[in-house]
Design a protein around this motif. Structure first.
Motif, PDB file in Angstrom:
ATOM      1  N   GLY A 180       0.811  -1.211   0.000  1.00  0.00           N
ATOM      2  CA  GLY A 180       0.000   0.000   0.000  1.00  0.00           C
ATOM      3  C   GLY A 180       0.844   1.259   0.000  1.00  0.00           C
ATOM      4  N   SER A 181       1.947   1.235   0.731  1.00  0.00           N
ATOM      5  CA  SER A 181       2.837   2.397   0.781  1.00  0.00           C
ATOM      6  C   SER A 181       3.445   2.667  -0.585  1.00  0.00           C
ATOM      7  CB  SER A 181       3.941   2.167   1.810  1.00  0.00           C
ATOM      8  OG  SER A 181       3.404   1.887   3.083  1.00  0.00           O
ATOM      9  N   ALA A 182       3.926   1.622  -1.233  1.00  0.00           N
ATOM     10  CA  ALA A 182       4.506   1.790  -2.570  1.00  0.00           C
ATOM     11  C   ALA A 182       3.465   2.284  -3.564  1.00  0.00           C
ATOM     12  CB  ALA A 182       5.109   0.465  -3.040  1.00  0.00           C
ATOM     13  N   PRO A 192       5.631   4.601 -11.148  1.00  0.00           N
ATOM     14  CA  PRO A 192       5.610   3.228 -10.628  1.00  0.00           C
ATOM     15  C   PRO A 192       6.969   2.700 -10.200  1.00  0.00           C
ATOM     16  CG  PRO A 192       5.237   3.273 -13.008  1.00  0.00           C
ATOM     17  CD  PRO A 192       5.149   4.681 -12.533  1.00  0.00           C
ATOM     18  N   LEU A 193       8.014   2.939 -11.007  1.00  0.00           N
ATOM     19  CA  LEU A 193       9.338   2.431 -10.645  1.00  0.00           C
ATOM     20  C   LEU A 193       9.847   3.084  -9.362  1.00  0.00           C
ATOM     21  CD1 LEU A 193      11.120   2.255 -14.123  1.00  0.00           C
ATOM     22  CD2 LEU A 193      10.295   0.350 -12.732  1.00  0.00           C
ATOM     23  N   ALA A 194       9.600   4.377  -9.204  1.00  0.00           N
ATOM     24  CA  ALA A 194      10.024   5.072  -7.985  1.00  0.00           C
ATOM     25  C   ALA A 194       9.279   4.536  -6.774  1.00  0.00           C
ATOM     26  CB  ALA A 194       9.793   6.570  -8.133  1.00  0.00           C
ATOM     27  N   PHE A 198      11.369   2.975  -3.801  1.00  0.00           N
ATOM     28  CA  PHE A 198      11.311   3.673  -2.519  1.00  0.00           C
ATOM     29  C   PHE A 198      11.188   2.686  -1.358  1.00  0.00           C
ATOM     30  CE2 PHE A 198       8.767   5.698   0.874  1.00  0.00           C
ATOM     31  CZ  PHE A 198       9.638   6.716   1.221  1.00  0.00           C
ATOM     32  N   VAL A 199      10.325   1.709  -1.516  1.00  0.00           N
ATOM     33  CA  VAL A 199      10.144   0.716  -0.461  1.00  0.00           C
ATOM     34  C   VAL A 199      11.390  -0.146  -0.322  1.00  0.00           C
ATOM     35  CG1 VAL A 199       8.829  -1.325   0.208  1.00  0.00           C
ATOM     36  CG2 VAL A 199       7.638   0.684  -0.674  1.00  0.00           C
ATOM     37  N   THR A 406      16.075   5.937  -5.935  1.00  0.00           N
ATOM     38  CA  THR A 406      14.687   6.390  -5.926  1.00  0.00           C
ATOM     39  C   THR A 406      14.587   7.804  -6.475  1.00  0.00           C
ATOM     40  OG1 THR A 406      14.242   5.016  -3.974  1.00  0.00           O
ATOM     41  CG2 THR A 406      12.649   6.739  -4.493  1.00  0.00           C
ATOM     42  N   GLY A 407      15.537   8.652  -6.086  1.00  0.00           N
ATOM     43  CA  GLY A 407      15.552  10.013  -6.603  1.00  0.00           C
ATOM     44  C   GLY A 407      15.724  10.056  -8.110  1.00  0.00           C
ATOM     45  N   VAL A 408      16.609   9.223  -8.638  1.00  0.00           N
ATOM     46  CA  VAL A 408      16.831   9.180 -10.082  1.00  0.00           C
ATOM     47  C   VAL A 408      15.557   8.752 -10.805  1.00  0.00           C
ATOM     48  CG1 VAL A 408      18.076   7.990 -11.924  1.00  0.00           C
ATOM     49  CG2 VAL A 408      19.307   8.798  -9.908  1.00  0.00           C
TER      50      VAL A 408
END
Length: 462
Positions: A180-182, A192-194, A198-199, A406-408
């Motif tokens: 759910g967080s992702a 979507p990839l980020a 991120f998770v 994640t930033g990229v």
């Protein structure tokens, strides 16, 4: 005899797909129910995140358009704008302080604590408070991001489904919260990839790597983004003009920019904690008047929303204008300083909103200032200042959150500019490595630790 054999063969062919499915789930040890619940988590998270964005956008735009058409008096516009934002801000703070204190701020530290089994998830009160309170806070014009609420909402939806279906396996609960967080982050930025990264990257101390959890996160993200695209379309979140790919001899400039962001990222995280401590001391000293104080601040953003919108809201909306090249370096630097102050004020007050989007705007502003100077000093490189703005967008995020990949991915998916991936990676890695060398801590880990320490102090004092 031949007929019997052919019938048996036909039956085997018909049963083969179901056998393959059963064999796949038995070999991989994937409970089908977990994947289906991850899909449902993504579906509900996508609807919640989409509604969250659309309502905030409508609320903000309706106010501005209504005043443009019906009101021309400066004093009347200011009073009405202040009162509307004051009421929205007060409603937001009242919901949080009255019903769900854990819904204050970003909410991402709460999710990380839940994944680490050190924070409870009271979804029955967090979901309505975060949704309504977040809409009110962001709708007032305060400088907050939508990703914090959607991440916490998504994680709570996953836990809600776990409880409603009366499941017992803690690994399944963990997978659903992470899913759910992702999905919440992916739907907040159409990235979507980020959301997946991120998770995996930022929540790596809490995330339990397994085939089930990875697949659950991926399914949830895909479904959540599909829902978002159905209602909003698949276009890039931030439209930036095409940029010239930087030449190889200019890449050291991006490393230098990353180092500057590494220093600033450590300083920024300390400022966030400082402002939170200041607001906490005000709340402890004036508990009866605190909501009026912070709501008055929120009311001021109603006036800014109409007359100086560049220092209001999350900041995603103004990035295309900032990178267009129509603003001088003096304006950009002053706007950077102002947005830094209002970001710290809004987030430090405990309003239910995130800090991702404000950081992206700050990174864009600083990167644009750096880019203008770089273009002036090195004209032979044939660079565009907006390239440094995009790189800065990911660098500040990487330096504060400590999640460079994640930033990229987040910046690439926000802008659809794949030609600058190399300078973007160099900038984010430089920012992350220097921030770590300076002893800086990831911002969400700092916020979670601070919240736990505060609760222990309150319990010991009582």
């Amino acid at each position: 005899m031949i007929t019997d054999e052919s019938n048996e063969l036909n039956n085997n062919n018909r049963n083969q797909p179901s056998r393959l499915v059963r064999r796949f789930f038995s070999v991989r040890k994937i409970p089908l129910s977990t994947l289906l619940l991850s899909c449902l988590t993504g579906l509900l998270t996508g609807f919640a995140a989409t509604a969250f964005q659309l309502i905030i956008g409508w609320l903000t735009q309706y106010r501005v358009n209504s005043f443009d058409v019906s009101v021309q008096n400066f004093f009347l516009i200011s009073v009405l704008s202040f009162l509307i934002s004051f009421v929205l801000a007060y409603f937001s703070y009242w919901l949080v302080f009255k019903f769900a204190p854990e819904a204050s701020g970003s909410g991402i530290p709460e999710i990380e604590g839940a994944l680490d089994d050190i924070r409870p998830v009271r979804w029955w009160r967090v979901l309505p408070v975060k949704f309504l309170g977040g809409i009110a806070a962001l709708g007032s014009g305060m400088v907050l991001g939508r990703e914090g609420p959607t991440v916490q909402i998504g994680g709570n939806i996953g836990c809600m489904l776990f409880d409603l279906f009366r499941l017992k396996d803690k690994d399944v609960r963990h997978a659903l919260i992470a899913s759910g967080s992702a999905g919440g982050l992916a739907a907040a930025f159409n990235a979507p990839l980020a959301g997946i990264m991120f998770v995996i990257e930022e929540m790596r101390p809490q995330f339990r790597y397994s085939f089930i959890s990875i697949k659950g996160v991926t399914i949830s993200v895909v479904v959540a983004v599909i829902v978002l695209n159905y209602f909003r379309g698949p276009s890039a979140e931030i439209i930036i003009p095409d940029n010239i790919t930087p030449p190889v001899q200019s890449l050291w400039l991006f490393l230098l920019l990353g180092c500057l962001f590494g220093v600033f990222g450590v300083f920024f995280n300390k400022l966030v904690t400082l402002f939170q401590n200041v607001f906490s001391s005000i709340q402890n000293k004036y508990p009866k008047y605190y909501m009026y104080i912070v709501s008055t601040m929120g009311g001021c953003f109603g006036i800014f929303l109409f007359y100086f919108p560049e220092i209001t809201r999350g900041g995603i909306e103004i990035i295309p204008s900032l990178t267009s090249g129509i603003h001088g370096i003096a304006f950009l630097f002053i706007l950077f300083a102002l947005r830094l102050i209002v970001t710290l004020l809004c987030f430090g007050s405990g309003a239910p909103g995130g800090i991702f989007a404000p950081m992206l705007a700050l990174g864009t502003l600083f990167g644009m200032c750096f880019g203008i100077v770089a273009v002036y000093l090195f004209p032979t490189f044939n660079l565009s200042p907006s390239v440094f703005a995009i790189a800065g967008m990911g660098a500040l995020f990487a330096a504060t959150v400590r999640a460079p990949m994640t930033g990229v991915l987040l910046v690439i998916e926000l802008t659809h500019h794949y030609n600058i991936i190399l300078p973007l990676i160099i900038t984010t890695l430089g920012a992350t490595m220097l921030a770590q060398a300076l002893g800086g801590k990831p911002i969400y880990s700092m916020l979670l630790k601070r919240k736990i320490e505060q609760e222990k102090e309150r319990q010991s004092s009582t």
